[in-house]
Design a protein around this motif. Structure first.
Motif, PDB file in Angstrom:
ATOM      1  N   LYS A 174       0.855  -1.190   0.000  1.00  0.00           N
ATOM      2  CA  LYS A 174       0.000   0.000   0.000  1.00  0.00           C
ATOM      3  C   LYS A 174       0.895   1.245   0.000  1.00  0.00           C
ATOM      4  N   ILE A 175       0.449   2.309  -0.655  1.00  0.00           N
ATOM      5  CA  ILE A 175       1.191   3.576  -0.603  1.00  0.00           C
ATOM      6  C   ILE A 175       0.186   4.694  -0.293  1.00  0.00           C
ATOM      7  N   GLU A 176       0.512   5.490   0.704  1.00  0.00           N
ATOM      8  CA  GLU A 176      -0.368   6.609   1.059  1.00  0.00           C
ATOM      9  C   GLU A 176       0.300   7.918   0.691  1.00  0.00           C
ATOM     10  N   LYS A 177      -0.417   8.768  -0.036  1.00  0.00           N
ATOM     11  CA  LYS A 177       0.151  10.070  -0.396  1.00  0.00           C
ATOM     12  C   LYS A 177      -0.144  11.048   0.733  1.00  0.00           C
ATOM     13  N   GLN A 178       0.892  11.746   1.220  1.00  0.00           N
ATOM     14  CA  GLN A 178       0.675  12.813   2.192  1.00  0.00           C
ATOM     15  C   GLN A 178       0.980  14.135   1.485  1.00  0.00           C
ATOM     16  N   GLU A 179       0.993  15.222   2.209  1.00  0.00           N
ATOM     17  CA  GLU A 179       1.122  16.516   1.523  1.00  0.00           C
ATOM     18  C   GLU A 179       2.388  16.608   0.646  1.00  0.00           C
ATOM     19  N   ASP A 180       3.574  16.409   1.294  1.00  0.00           N
ATOM     20  CA  ASP A 180       4.825  16.511   0.528  1.00  0.00           C
ATOM     21  C   ASP A 180       5.625  15.214   0.567  1.00  0.00           C
ATOM     22  N   SER A 181       4.968  14.123   0.871  1.00  0.00           N
ATOM     23  CA  SER A 181       5.716  12.861   0.995  1.00  0.00           C
ATOM     24  C   SER A 181       4.767  11.678   0.794  1.00  0.00           C
ATOM     25  N   TYR A 182       5.354  10.488   0.938  1.00  0.00           N
ATOM     26  CA  TYR A 182       4.562   9.255   0.834  1.00  0.00           C
ATOM     27  C   TYR A 182       4.870   8.363   2.030  1.00  0.00           C
ATOM     28  N   VAL A 183       3.880   7.557   2.425  1.00  0.00           N
ATOM     29  CA  VAL A 183       4.172   6.472   3.366  1.00  0.00           C
ATOM     30  C   VAL A 183       3.971   5.169   2.590  1.00  0.00           C
ATOM     31  N   ILE A 184       5.050   4.374   2.584  1.00  0.00           N
ATOM     32  CA  ILE A 184       4.994   3.093   1.872  1.00  0.00           C
ATOM     33  C   ILE A 184       4.819   1.987   2.908  1.00  0.00           C
ATOM     34  N   PHE A 185       3.816   1.142   2.702  1.00  0.00           N
ATOM     35  CA  PHE A 185       3.573   0.016   3.612  1.00  0.00           C
ATOM     36  C   PHE A 185       4.066  -1.252   2.923  1.00  0.00           C
TER      37      PHE A 185
END
Ligand code: FAD
Length: 479
Positions: A174-185
């Motif tokens: 899973k990949i979550e887009k945040q404001e200026d970055s990403y969180v990769i699961f």
């Protein structure tokens, strides 16, 4: 937080990782499998194409032409086998001679040097074993052959030497887009990163769809091959293509950098992105088709067969761009052939694109492009052999008698950065099990060495993929 996270440690991901390591960045290289180069990079024709084949104006044509001349330097720096042996596209009729003329013209537009159209006698002077059906050929002396998985492994090792974090067994789910970055699961952890580079081969569409609406599809197109024993290594010295027809590019015959002969591939669209099985029907087709190239192909010397999956993009060309739906997410997708040949140029392009986008990259003054050389014991002279055995007696114990590989070489392949963790990982790095017996004799010894060096139980040593256990337990209880 990582600056850049690369998903997929094939030839594209590892080239990009090493290229990015030239800058003072925090870089992660994520791979779902338990080794580098376990996808398409381990199952292809291993050709560094000259570059006449791709349609002028495409990314394939551009990066192939730029990539080909880059191989001498990178393979020298990383101590990877590469030979510029030249290729011949064989024509079997006067009509096909016209197709060769078109390929020649396309090559001229792609700025490929030294192309020549040869008549039958000229072809025969280069390759005496060609069949009676050959009437002429297009000669491309800049084409070459490389050890594709050896190159990816060397790139990964050199990237890790230069502080890239390689994380095997990390499947991105899973990949979550945040404001200026990403969180990769991944199945193991969460990673925060500014940029994501999607180099996931046949899965690149799935990864893209985690952050954006579907805009392309990757179709796995399987190709199957035979490998012939080294004793037949002299049936051709060049890469022998067949003239392309409406039905495809035809079957190849070529030597490998280790002097085996490779014959294949066919082309078959399939649905399952994991299906690298070989089939009797398709291998029979490859066998029959190759007889047009050489009159006497010694199929009694086949030592193994394999299949690879081309990542065929629905767009028909490489997809190398920042997603217009998800800033900072870069697709390097649909990298089918000539992806291996284009890889160094693609890596340079992607890194320059990122550097220009970000504007704050600083050169890493400590970047070292040189990988510590591999010792090939049998290539040493007598004095050198004595010297190395004196320093480390494990170089005096031959474990693989087909390929003459010593324990010292196997141990070194395990203990390097990005080193071997599986039986096939050792095989691909230093070749025990690549010979006629295919590991039948040396296999148990290699497993023992792996278990000892990794501090694992021998029953936990796998052949290749995660659950490919070889041993289930002891046959006798040692007391
Ligand atoms: C039959 C055949 C013949 C070919 N012949 C040639 C040739 O002679 N010359 C040439 O230039 N090119 C050739 N090619 C093309 C070349 O092999 C490819 O372009 C190249 O290997 C693609 O590399 P890659 O890194 O994009 O993909 P891969 O090597 O497939 O790497 C992608 C990696 O991503 C990983 N991954 C996928 N999903 C995830 C996830 N969710 N999380 C983490 N990791 C993930 C995979 O495990 C894999 O290791 C051939 C291809 C085939 C199939």
């Amino acid at each position: 937080m990582y600056d850049v996270t690369i998903i997929g440690a094939g030839i594209i991901g590892t080239f990009i990782a090493r290229e990015l390591a030239r800058y003072t960045l925090r870089i992660a290289l994520l791979e779902k499998d338990n080794d580098v180069a376990n996808g398409t990079t381990k199952a292809n024709s291993a050709i560094i194409h000259a570059g006449y084949d791709a349609k002028s104006g495409t990314l394939k044509a551009k990066f192939n032409a730029l990539g080909n001349p880059m191989f001498d330097k990178v393979c020298e720096e990383l101590d990877v086998p590469f030979k510029r042996i030249g290729s011949l596209v064989l024509a079997f009729s006067e009509d096909q001679m016209e197709t060769l003329g078109e390929l020649y013209e396309q090559g001229r537009q792609n700025k490929i040097p030294d192309l020549r159209i040869l008549n039958r006698d000229e072809v025969k002077a280069i390759e005496p074993n060609i069949s009676e059906y050959v009437v002429g050929a297009l000669h491309a002396p800049t084409a070459g052959i490389v050890g594709p998985w050896e190159l990816a492994m060397a790139l990964a090792e050199n990237a890790v030497d230069n502080n890239v974090d390689l994380m095997l067994n990390n499947e991105v789910i899973k990949i979550e887009k945040q404001e200026d970055s990403y969180v990769i699961f991944t199945n193991e952890q969460q990673i925060k990163t500014k940029y994501v580079i999607n180099c996931a081969g046949v899965y690149a569409d799935n990864l893209h769809n985690m952050v954006a609406k579907p805009s392309f599809e990757i179709i796995p197109r399987r190709g199957q091959y035979f490998v012939l024993d080294k004793s037949e290594g002299n049936i051709t010295n060049s890469i022998l293509f067949q003239c392309p027809t409406k039905l495809g590019k035809g079957v190849l015959v070529l030597p490998t950098v280790h002097e085996n002969i490779l014959i294949g591939p066919d082309a078959e669209d399939i649905e399952n992105k994991e299906n690298t099985e070989t089939t009797e029907e398709r291998l029979c087709y490859v066998m029959e088709a190759s007889r047009k190239t050489l009159s006497n192909v010694p199929f009694n010397s086949v030592i193994t067969s394999f299949a690879g999956l081309r990542a065929k993009p629905s767009t028909e060309d490489f997809i190398i761009e920042e997603s217009n739906q998800s800033k900072g997410f870069i697709n390097v997708a649909g990298i089918e052939s000539p992806g291996l040949s284009a890889a160094p140029a693609i890596a340079e392009y992607v890194v320059n694109m990122l550097r220009d986008m970000d504007g704050s990259f600083k050169l890493n003054e400590e970047f070292n492009p040189i990988r510590r050389k591999m010792t090939v014991f049998m290539a040493l002279n007598e004095e050198e052999k004595k010297e190395i055995i004196k320093k480390d007696p494990r170089y005096g114990r031959v474990i693989c008698r087909c390929e003459n590989i010593t324990e010292g070489e196997i141990v070194d392949s395990i203990n390097r950065n990005a080193g071997a963790r599986t039986f096939d990982g050792v095989k691909r790095r230093v070749r025990p099990g690549m010979g006629r017996c295919q590991g039948g004799f040396c296999g148990p010894r290699v497993m023992e060495i792996l278990a000892r060096e990794l501090g694992e139980d021998i029953v936990d040593i796998v052949k290749d993929s995660k659950k490919s256990y070889i041993a289930t337990g002891l046959t006798k209880n040692n007391v």
